[in-house]
Design a protein around this motif. Structure first.
Motif, PDB file in Angstrom:
ATOM      1  N   ALA A  95      16.390  36.868   0.718  1.00 46.31           N
ATOM      2  CA  ALA A  95      17.549  36.625   1.571  1.00 46.31           C
ATOM      3  C   ALA A  95      17.921  37.946   2.221  1.00 46.31           C
ATOM      4  O   ALA A  95      18.693  38.723   1.669  1.00 46.31           O
ATOM      5  CB  ALA A  95      18.702  36.079   0.746  1.00 46.31           C
ATOM      6  N   VAL A  96      17.325  38.204   3.368  1.00 45.82           N
ATOM      7  CA  VAL A  96      17.538  39.489   4.056  1.00 45.82           C
ATOM      8  C   VAL A  96      18.050  39.232   5.466  1.00 45.82           C
ATOM      9  O   VAL A  96      17.821  38.176   6.046  1.00 45.82           O
ATOM     10  CB  VAL A  96      16.235  40.326   4.101  1.00 45.82           C
ATOM     11  CG1 VAL A  96      15.772  40.677   2.706  1.00 45.82           C
ATOM     12  CG2 VAL A  96      15.135  39.621   4.863  1.00 45.82           C
ATOM     13  N   GLU A  97      18.732  40.214   5.997  1.00 46.47           N
ATOM     14  CA  GLU A  97      19.235  40.169   7.366  1.00 46.47           C
ATOM     15  C   GLU A  97      18.756  41.426   8.089  1.00 46.47           C
ATOM     16  O   GLU A  97      19.276  42.516   7.849  1.00 46.47           O
ATOM     17  CB  GLU A  97      20.767  40.125   7.380  1.00 46.47           C
ATOM     18  CG  GLU A  97      21.353  38.823   6.874  1.00 46.47           C
ATOM     19  CD  GLU A  97      21.050  37.655   7.784  1.00 46.47           C
ATOM     20  OE1 GLU A  97      20.980  37.836   9.020  1.00 46.47           O
ATOM     21  OE2 GLU A  97      20.875  36.544   7.243  1.00 46.47           O
ATOM     22  N   PRO A  98      17.753  41.309   8.956  1.00 46.52           N
ATOM     23  CA  PRO A  98      17.285  42.478   9.715  1.00 46.52           C
ATOM     24  C   PRO A  98      18.394  43.027  10.611  1.00 46.52           C
ATOM     25  O   PRO A  98      19.228  42.285  11.118  1.00 46.52           O
ATOM     26  CB  PRO A  98      16.136  41.939  10.557  1.00 46.52           C
ATOM     27  CG  PRO A  98      15.772  40.623   9.955  1.00 46.52           C
ATOM     28  CD  PRO A  98      16.991  40.105   9.262  1.00 46.52           C
ATOM     29  N   GLY A 109      13.089  47.769   3.662  1.00 47.54           N
ATOM     30  CA  GLY A 109      12.025  47.060   2.944  1.00 47.54           C
ATOM     31  C   GLY A 109      11.365  47.936   1.897  1.00 47.54           C
ATOM     32  O   GLY A 109      11.062  47.484   0.785  1.00 47.54           O
ATOM     33  N   ASP A 110      11.151  49.210   2.232  1.00 45.56           N
ATOM     34  CA  ASP A 110      10.585  50.180   1.291  1.00 45.56           C
ATOM     35  C   ASP A 110      11.497  50.299   0.065  1.00 45.56           C
ATOM     36  O   ASP A 110      11.046  50.258  -1.084  1.00 45.56           O
ATOM     37  CB  ASP A 110      10.438  51.519   2.016  1.00 45.56           C
ATOM     38  CG  ASP A 110       9.785  52.594   1.180  1.00 45.56           C
ATOM     39  OD1 ASP A 110      10.450  53.132   0.258  1.00 45.56           O
ATOM     40  OD2 ASP A 110       8.608  52.901   1.444  1.00 45.56           O
ATOM     41  N   ARG A 143       8.990  37.893  11.435  1.00 50.93           N
ATOM     42  CA  ARG A 143       8.951  39.014  10.492  1.00 50.93           C
ATOM     43  C   ARG A 143       9.689  40.189  11.101  1.00 50.93           C
ATOM     44  O   ARG A 143       9.720  40.380  12.306  1.00 50.93           O
ATOM     45  CB  ARG A 143       7.504  39.433  10.182  1.00 50.93           C
ATOM     46  CG  ARG A 143       6.681  38.349   9.522  1.00 50.93           C
ATOM     47  CD  ARG A 143       7.141  38.109   8.082  1.00 50.93           C
ATOM     48  NE  ARG A 143       6.492  36.933   7.529  1.00 50.93           N
ATOM     49  CZ  ARG A 143       7.125  35.811   7.220  1.00 50.93           C
ATOM     50  NH1 ARG A 143       8.403  35.696   7.394  1.00 50.93           N
ATOM     51  NH2 ARG A 143       6.482  34.798   6.729  1.00 50.93           N
ATOM     52  N   SER A 144      10.260  40.991  10.216  1.00 49.86           N
ATOM     53  CA  SER A 144      10.966  42.193  10.663  1.00 49.86           C
ATOM     54  C   SER A 144      10.367  43.385   9.935  1.00 49.86           C
ATOM     55  O   SER A 144       9.454  43.250   9.120  1.00 49.86           O
ATOM     56  CB  SER A 144      12.461  42.071  10.345  1.00 49.86           C
ATOM     57  OG  SER A 144      12.673  42.171   8.946  1.00 49.86           O
ATOM     58  N   GLY A 145      10.938  44.523  10.174  1.00 51.73           N
ATOM     59  CA  GLY A 145      10.508  45.720   9.472  1.00 51.73           C
ATOM     60  C   GLY A 145      10.783  45.644   7.974  1.00 51.73           C
ATOM     61  O   GLY A 145      10.135  46.324   7.185  1.00 51.73           O
ATOM     62  N   GLU A 147      10.199  43.092   5.923  1.00 55.38           N
ATOM     63  CA  GLU A 147       9.001  42.538   5.289  1.00 55.38           C
ATOM     64  C   GLU A 147       7.838  43.520   5.346  1.00 55.38           C
ATOM     65  O   GLU A 147       7.111  43.690   4.365  1.00 55.38           O
ATOM     66  CB  GLU A 147       8.592  41.210   5.953  1.00 55.38           C
ATOM     67  CG  GLU A 147       9.537  40.055   5.698  1.00 55.38           C
ATOM     68  CD  GLU A 147      10.738  40.008   6.637  1.00 55.38           C
ATOM     69  OE1 GLU A 147      11.616  39.168   6.404  1.00 55.38           O
ATOM     70  OE2 GLU A 147      10.811  40.817   7.589  1.00 55.38           O
ATOM     71  N   VAL A 148       7.683  44.175   6.490  1.00 55.29           N
ATOM     72  CA  VAL A 148       6.584  45.145   6.645  1.00 55.29           C
ATOM     73  C   VAL A 148       6.747  46.293   5.653  1.00 55.29           C
ATOM     74  O   VAL A 148       5.800  46.664   4.955  1.00 55.29           O
ATOM     75  CB  VAL A 148       6.521  45.668   8.103  1.00 55.29           C
ATOM     76  CG1 VAL A 148       5.524  46.805   8.231  1.00 55.29           C
ATOM     77  CG2 VAL A 148       6.163  44.528   9.056  1.00 55.29           C
ATOM     78  N   GLY A 149       7.937  46.861   5.568  1.00 51.66           N
ATOM     79  CA  GLY A 149       8.174  47.953   4.626  1.00 51.66           C
ATOM     80  C   GLY A 149       7.974  47.522   3.184  1.00 51.66           C
ATOM     81  O   GLY A 149       7.373  48.229   2.382  1.00 51.66           O
ATOM     82  N   PHE A 150       8.463  46.343   2.838  1.00 53.87           N
ATOM     83  CA  PHE A 150       8.339  45.818   1.484  1.00 53.87           C
ATOM     84  C   PHE A 150       6.872  45.649   1.097  1.00 53.87           C
ATOM     85  O   PHE A 150       6.415  46.171   0.073  1.00 53.87           O
ATOM     86  CB  PHE A 150       9.069  44.473   1.400  1.00 53.87           C
ATOM     87  CG  PHE A 150       9.152  43.881   0.021  1.00 53.87           C
ATOM     88  CD1 PHE A 150      10.208  44.196  -0.812  1.00 53.87           C
ATOM     89  CD2 PHE A 150       8.196  42.991  -0.433  1.00 53.87           C
ATOM     90  CE1 PHE A 150      10.301  43.642  -2.089  1.00 53.87           C
ATOM     91  CE2 PHE A 150       8.276  42.423  -1.693  1.00 53.87           C
ATOM     92  CZ  PHE A 150       9.332  42.751  -2.527  1.00 53.87           C
ATOM     93  N   LEU A 151       6.126  44.942   1.918  1.00 50.31           N
ATOM     94  CA  LEU A 151       4.724  44.663   1.588  1.00 50.31           C
ATOM     95  C   LEU A 151       3.854  45.916   1.665  1.00 50.31           C
ATOM     96  O   LEU A 151       2.884  46.045   0.910  1.00 50.31           O
ATOM     97  CB  LEU A 151       4.180  43.558   2.487  1.00 50.31           C
ATOM     98  CG  LEU A 151       4.843  42.185   2.260  1.00 50.31           C
ATOM     99  CD1 LEU A 151       4.386  41.181   3.311  1.00 50.31           C
ATOM    100  CD2 LEU A 151       4.560  41.671   0.854  1.00 50.31           C
ATOM    101  N   SER A 152       4.199  46.862   2.541  1.00 53.44           N
ATOM    102  CA  SER A 152       3.434  48.112   2.635  1.00 53.44           C
ATOM    103  C   SER A 152       3.514  48.911   1.339  1.00 53.44           C
ATOM    104  O   SER A 152       2.517  49.483   0.888  1.00 53.44           O
ATOM    105  CB  SER A 152       3.946  48.976   3.791  1.00 53.44           C
ATOM    106  OG  SER A 152       3.687  48.339   5.017  1.00 53.44           O
ATOM    107  N   VAL A 153       4.678  48.946   0.726  1.00 51.86           N
ATOM    108  CA  VAL A 153       4.832  49.659  -0.548  1.00 51.86           C
ATOM    109  C   VAL A 153       3.963  49.009  -1.617  1.00 51.86           C
ATOM    110  O   VAL A 153       3.254  49.696  -2.361  1.00 51.86           O
ATOM    111  CB  VAL A 153       6.311  49.709  -0.983  1.00 51.86           C
ATOM    112  CG1 VAL A 153       6.455  50.210  -2.405  1.00 51.86           C
ATOM    113  CG2 VAL A 153       7.109  50.585  -0.026  1.00 51.86           C
TER     114      VAL A 153
END
Length: 177
Positions: A95-98, A109-110, A143-145, A147-153
């Motif tokens: 449950a995120v709000e970019p 996300g990181d 997708r927003s940053g 999700e990208v930051g989260f999955l990149s970590v």
């Protein structure tokens, strides 16, 4: 329990339930369980399990004094009862709000990924990642940053874990030709 007390409580007792009481168990059957034929009450019909007239404690579990640790994660929330629909899980693991600022969202996300990893280790709950990714997919294709930051970590940590695993045990996990 006497017949009078049972009737006052909206319960009906038959000879059978009275005998049960004489044998050490007091059983009461709700009056709604009586079989009616031609407007005359007959013997109570059988119920799947007896209703005990004087329960010792509430069947409801007591509310825990401690909050669920999963709520320490800023990206997890429970739906309000009004939001719940059939087939929808009560808990939302993503449950995120970019913010609209891609780089700031990547940092968010990181941060969320590091919180998730710490939680997974502390709570011994590696399935959290599955829950989060499934909820990301359920949310739709946008997708927003975050999700990208989260999955990149998680991807970077997976690469480090694979490297360390291969170094400690070279034959473990490698494909054989």
């Amino acid at each position: 329990m006497t017949k009078e007390r049972a009737r006052a409580n909206g319960l009906a007792m038959s000879r059978r339930t009275m005998l049960g009481g004489a044998l050490g168990t007091t059983v009461a059957i709700p009056a709604t369980a009586l079989a009616y034929q031609g407007g005359v009450a007959r013997e109570p019909i059988g119920l799947p399990s007896p209703v005990f007239a004087e329960p010792e404690a509430s069947a409801e579990p007591e509310a825990s004094a401690e909050p669920d640790p999963i709520h320490s994660l800023p990206f997890v929330r429970d739906r309000a009862p009004a939001e719940c629909r059939p087939g929808m899980p009560r808990r939302i693991f993503w449950a995120v709000e970019p913010s609209g600022d891609y780089l700031a969202d990547c940092e968010t996300g990181d941060h969320f990924a590091h919180l998730a990893m710490s939680f997974m280790v502390e709570q011994k709950f590696p399935g959290l990642l599955n829950c989060v990714v499934f909820d990301m997919m359920r949310a739709g294709p946008e997708r927003s940053g975050i999700e990208v930051g989260f999955l990149s970590v998680f991807a970077r940590h997976s690469m480090v874990g694979k490297y360390v695993s291969d170094e400690l045990s070279p034959q473990h996990g490698r494909c054989r030709s």
